[in-house]
Write a protein that holds these residues in place. Structure first.
Motif, PDB file in Angstrom:
ATOM      1  N   ILE A 266     -29.060 -37.135 -58.126  1.00 15.54           N
ATOM      2  CA  ILE A 266     -28.151 -36.874 -59.236  1.00 15.54           C
ATOM      3  C   ILE A 266     -27.601 -38.197 -59.769  1.00 15.54           C
ATOM      4  N   HIS A 267     -27.323 -39.107 -58.845  1.00 11.36           N
ATOM      5  CA  HIS A 267     -26.737 -40.379 -59.239  1.00 11.36           C
ATOM      6  C   HIS A 267     -27.835 -41.322 -59.725  1.00 11.36           C
TER       7      HIS A 267
ATOM      8  N   TRP B  74     -31.175 -34.812 -52.392  1.00 15.32           N
ATOM      9  CA  TRP B  74     -30.756 -34.192 -53.655  1.00 15.32           C
ATOM     10  C   TRP B  74     -29.468 -34.811 -54.175  1.00 15.32           C
ATOM     11  N   TRP B  75     -28.591 -35.136 -53.249  1.00 15.45           N
ATOM     12  CA  TRP B  75     -27.315 -35.734 -53.640  1.00 15.45           C
ATOM     13  C   TRP B  75     -27.574 -37.044 -54.374  1.00 15.45           C
TER      14      TRP B  75
ATOM     15  N   PHE C 234     -32.619 -33.418 -46.624  1.00 19.18           N
ATOM     16  CA  PHE C 234     -32.803 -32.802 -47.937  1.00 19.18           C
ATOM     17  C   PHE C 234     -31.527 -32.853 -48.760  1.00 19.18           C
ATOM     18  N   SER C 235     -30.392 -32.559 -48.102  1.00 21.65           N
ATOM     19  CA  SER C 235     -29.160 -32.535 -48.889  1.00 21.65           C
ATOM     20  C   SER C 235     -28.851 -33.927 -49.425  1.00 21.65           C
ATOM     21  N   ILE C 236     -29.078 -34.951 -48.600  1.00 19.00           N
ATOM     22  CA  ILE C 236     -28.757 -36.297 -49.074  1.00 19.00           C
ATOM     23  C   ILE C 236     -29.742 -36.734 -50.152  1.00 19.00           C
TER      24      ILE C 236
END
Lengths: 221, 225
Positions: free
Chosen positions: A164-165, A160-161, A156-158
């Motif tokens: 953004i890009h 969302w990360w 999940f964190s990756i």
């Protein structure tokens, strides 16, 4: 007996899968023959993730039952899982270079696989740095459980990360024909059999290693 | 003694012994300071670059210095078999975990409270967002790092090469935490609003919750005789 049968089934399945991949499945229209790496890539990824699920379950089973069997299964599965994840990480860039025009992108799937690989390398390192059998089994079971709990958080964190890009490449898409689906299914099944065949054999080696160690200790005492 | 009293006693013990030697705090402080200086040489310190790498520098400095502290945390207990004494003190090993975690947290918070102003001064960084939120993110990010770090430090200390092993087994697991902490503090530093970093905030809280509760539950298995 069962092991023999498993070996033969695996052999035949892998042969069939290889035939389907190279002779039967059509070439992808845009990517061409290089797309065939997809069947091995996806199947290895599946086996890798499955192997780590087994490590998690074996860890829980070990902590509850304290049977050496579960430790052996966990250790063997982690070894196989690291091997197949390594295959994924090698075949991925080979496939990505001609199609995405980049060896590597920090896409969620790629990055999660890489982190997973690191986590289970750590698992193997923990195993190799403890000598006492009981302690090694207990610690690696604990780490196998904690590491597996971490995987969804990593995913999940990756994800969302990356959102953004800007999205550099679109991983979602090529038109997949029914023949390709059949081939993929067969190679997934073949790799799953291969996983179990390897698991049985690695577990056997681990078991013999443990027995040998016990015999040696008996001699020296 | 109640549960919290027992934790308090353990924390007090760690604080007292640290105040007498000061070896953990001083080495963490010097190391984080050094990391900062090295970064200053590694990146050309013009304002544009600094703006982009500053949140990363904060977290690299904190987590590297944190590893130093975590390595010491259970190594001290190993000499004279202190850990066995601790285990005999209480039937509930969760207390040892929470006590150790809290004392580690206190040490690293002290280190961060000193390092953070130094970082701002050395890089001449102007904070655009709210300092309160930045502190909140640092508190939460450090919490998760120490929570899982204390647990793995107790695991690593029982192996033959503990000090090399800890960073290798800790960093893969804290990757989501580091991503969330760097992104959230980056967004706050450049004056981003709540919706921009709310997702990261949720990951931080979730990670902290999972990796405080799971180690706390599993510490019984880790510290078996």
């Amino acid at each position: 007996m069962g092991k023999r049968a498993l070996g033969w089934i695996t052999f035949v399945m892998v042969l069939v899968a290889t035939y389907l991949v190279f002779m039967w499945a059509p070439n992808e229209r845009i990517m061409g023959p290089v797309q065939k790496i997809f069947y091995f890539h996806v199947a290895s990824a599946w086996v890798g993730f499955f192997a780590f699920l087994v490590v998690f379950i074996a860890g829980l089973a070990y902590l509850f039952t304290r049977k050496e069997k579960w430790d052996i299964i966990g250790a063997s599965s982690a070894e196989i899982g690291v091997m197949f994840t390594t295959i994924v990480l090698i075949t991925g860039p080979i496939w990505a270079r001609p199609t995405w025009n980049a060896w590597w992108t920090w896409d969620p799937r790629l990055t999660t696989t890489l982190v997973l690989w690191f986590i289970y390398l750590a698992y193997l390192l923990i195993r190799s740095s403890i000598h006492e059998e009981e302690k090694r089994a207990r610690f690696s079971a604990i780490f196998g459980i904690v590491g597996f709990i971490d995987v969804p958080v990593v995913w999940f964190s990756i994800r969302w990360w990356r959102t953004i890009h800007p999205v550099v490449v679109d991983a979602s898409g090529f038109a997949i024909s029914s023949k390709m689906v059949t081939t993929l299914t067969v190679s997934l099944i073949a790799f799953t059999f291969l996983y179990f065949y390897l698991l049985v054999n690695t577990a056997l080696v681990e078991k013999m290693r443990a027995e040998l160690r016990r015999l040696k200790e008996g001699v020296y005492q | 003694m109640t549960y919290f009293n027992q934790i308090g006693t353990l924390v007090w013990k760690d604080l007292t012994s640290e105040l007498r030697t000061k070896e953990m705090l001083s080495s963490m402080l010097i190391f984080s300071f050094l990391t900062t200086v090295v970064f200053n040489f590694a990146f050309d310190p013009d304002t544009e670059t600094i703006k982009r790498v500053f949140p990363g520098i904060i977290w690299v400095a904190f987590s590297f210095a944190g590893i130093l502290g975590l390595n010491r945390s259970f190594l001290n207990e190993k000499s004279n078999d202190c850990i066995m004494g601790l285990m005999l003190c209480t039937p509930d090993k969760g207390i040892i975990y929470l006590g150790k975690m809290l004392s580690n947290l206190i040490f690293i918070y002290i280190m961060e409270a000193i390092t953070l102003p130094i970082l701002f001064v050395l890089f001449d960084y102007r904070l655009k967002g709210s300092l309160l939120f930045l502190l909140l993110v640092i508190i939460l990010g450090t919490w998760g790092f120490i929570a899982i770090g204390t647990f793995l430090s107790a695991l690593a200390v029982n192996t033959k090469n503990s000090e090399i092993l800890l960073p290798i087994i800790l960093f893969p697991l804290v990757i989501p935490l580091l991503i969330a902490a760097v992104q959230a503090s980056g967004s706050i530093l450049s004056g981003g609003s709540w919706p921009e970093w709310s997702n990261w905030f949720k990951i931080l809280v979730g990670f902290d919750a999972i990796f405080t509760v799971v180690p706390w539950l599993m510490f019984d298995y880790l510290l078996e005789v």
